[in-house]
Design a protein around this motif. Structure first.
Motif, PDB file in Angstrom:
ATOM      1  N   PRO A   1     -26.869 -11.132 -20.998  1.00 44.20           N
ATOM      2  CA  PRO A   1     -27.750 -10.171 -20.294  1.00 44.20           C
ATOM      3  C   PRO A   1     -28.929 -10.883 -19.637  1.00 44.20           C
ATOM      4  N   LYS A   2     -29.563 -10.204 -18.682  1.00 45.55           N
ATOM      5  CA  LYS A   2     -30.657 -10.810 -17.929  1.00 45.55           C
ATOM      6  C   LYS A   2     -31.831 -11.184 -18.830  1.00 45.55           C
ATOM      7  N   ALA A   3     -32.083 -10.409 -19.847  1.00 47.49           N
ATOM      8  CA  ALA A   3     -33.205 -10.688 -20.745  1.00 47.49           C
ATOM      9  C   ALA A   3     -33.014 -12.001 -21.494  1.00 47.49           C
ATOM     10  N   LYS A   4     -31.783 -12.406 -21.684  1.00 48.55           N
ATOM     11  CA  LYS A   4     -31.507 -13.653 -22.402  1.00 48.55           C
ATOM     12  C   LYS A   4     -31.015 -14.765 -21.463  1.00 48.55           C
ATOM     13  N   GLY A   5     -31.079 -14.505 -20.168  1.00 46.77           N
ATOM     14  CA  GLY A   5     -30.574 -15.497 -19.218  1.00 46.77           C
ATOM     15  C   GLY A   5     -31.383 -16.779 -19.202  1.00 46.77           C
ATOM     16  N   LEU A   6     -32.712 -16.677 -19.206  1.00 47.93           N
ATOM     17  CA  LEU A   6     -33.558 -17.867 -19.195  1.00 47.93           C
ATOM     18  C   LEU A   6     -33.354 -18.706 -20.459  1.00 47.93           C
ATOM     19  N   GLU A   7     -33.250 -18.027 -21.590  1.00 51.07           N
ATOM     20  CA  GLU A   7     -33.036 -18.733 -22.855  1.00 51.07           C
ATOM     21  C   GLU A   7     -31.708 -19.485 -22.847  1.00 51.07           C
ATOM     22  N   PHE A   8     -30.639 -18.804 -22.456  1.00 44.66           N
ATOM     23  CA  PHE A   8     -29.315 -19.444 -22.450  1.00 44.66           C
ATOM     24  C   PHE A   8     -29.287 -20.610 -21.464  1.00 44.66           C
TER      25      PHE A   8
END
Length: 340
Positions: free
Chosen positions: A180-187
């Motif tokens: 998901p977009k909310a976890k995109g930066l983290e991944f």
């Protein structure tokens, strides 16, 4: 996307969060700064990219000076990251493209424009790689995009997450739907760190732990090193073929003296008494006799020339001749009489 791939991406995300940590993002940077930083970060660690980017800005007054700097000088500035020559080339091409299209390095207006149009503008710059475009779209423009460099794609192939053919396209199919977009930066940060370490050494503890969590046994394919073949110079090969194809008459020039020797030997073997020579011997005396007779003719010609004309007979000469003839008859008659 298949269910097995989606579940494997989810397992990978959990394993990455267990063994790697998030890196603080400098959100205060301009769009142009994010562009250049992404060029440096591709396939490099965050620590090395931060150091190279800071050094690049310190050694120049502005982006215009970086644009006109030679590739060699830029590569020397970026010497602490992997493949500095490629990074320097990306930076110069992007800066030149931005200058040619915008006549300025102020492109923060893209943040306020339509997201699709801004993304299209970013992708239109020359020298743009999929990683740089994805990084700027995610960090600077806020789009749902997960940047993947060559190191991350290579690690994904080793994890059996994608095939080699999919890796060449620069994407992991269905990644944005699985994450998901909310976890995109983290991944994006975690898989980038994993890929950089995997390329550096696949036996590192964190890398080995991720392979163990996904139950994948990785064995690098060692390609056999071919022994260098000793090749002869090309010039020698060409010369050899020319000698083989050239006729013998052109290689060895004709020598008149050498060709005349066999004819002389043949003439020496022939018998000396040949019919033509006998005929010549018979004619020689005749020529000599003719030459001997020539002086007598010349003497006659001296006393009385052959071309001299006879004097015409006159009446006096005729009478003189008759008198001489009578006297000669008389003397002969007297001489014939017997003495008494």
């Amino acid at each position: 996307m298949s269910t097995s791939r989606a579940s494997k991406i989810e397992q990978l995300g959990k394993s990455l969060r267990k063994h790697y940590k998030l890196i603080p993002t400098a959100t205060e940077r301009s769009v142009m700064d994010h562009l250049i930083y992404a060029c440096v970060l591709e396939d490099a660690s965050y620590e090395a990219a931060d150091e190279a980017f800071a050094k690049l800005l310190q050694n120049s007054v502005g982006y215009n000076e970086i644009r006109v700097t030679t590739l060699i000088e830029l590569a020397e500035t970026l010497a602490n990251i992997p493949r500095p020559n490629e990074a320097a080339l990306r930076i110069k091409r992007i800066l030149q493209s931005v200058y040619d299209t915008r006549y300025s390095y102020e492109i923060d207006d893209l943040k306020k424009s339509n997201l699709a149009k801004a993304t299209e503008t970013i992708n239109g710059f020359r020298g743009m790689s999929p990683f740089v475009a994805g990084y700027v779209s995610q960090i600077a423009l806020g789009a749902h995009s997960i940047p993947l460099g060559a190191a991350s794609l290579k690690a994904s192939v080793a994890l059996e997450l994608i095939t080699a053919g999919e890796s060449e396209k620069g994407i992991i199919p269905g990644l944005e739907r699985a994450i998901p977009k909310a976890k995109g930066l983290e991944f994006a940060q975690l898989i980038h760190q994993f890929g950089v370490e995997f390329v550096a050494d696949y036996k590192l503890p964190n890398v080995a732990a991720v392979f163990k969590d996904l139950k994948v046994k990785y064995e690098p394919v060692v390609e056999p090193v071919a022994e260098p073949k000793v090749k002869k110079p090309a010039s020698k090969k060409v010369a050899a073929t020319k000698v083989d194809e050239t006729p013998i008459e052109e290689i060895v020039p004709a020598k008149p003296v050498a060709q005349a020797k066999p004819s002389k030997k043949v003439a020496a073997n022939k018998p000396k008494a040949s019919p033509p020579k006998k005929v010549v011997d018979v004619k020689v005396p005749a020529k000599k006799a003719a030459t001997k007779a020539q002086p007598t003719k010349k003497k006659v010609s001296k006393s009385q020339p052959a071309n001299a004309k006879k004097a015409p007979d006159t009446k006096a000469s005729k009478t003189v001749k008759k008198a001489v003839a009578k006297n000669s008859k008389a003397t002969t008659a007297l001489s014939k009489k017997k003495p008494r």
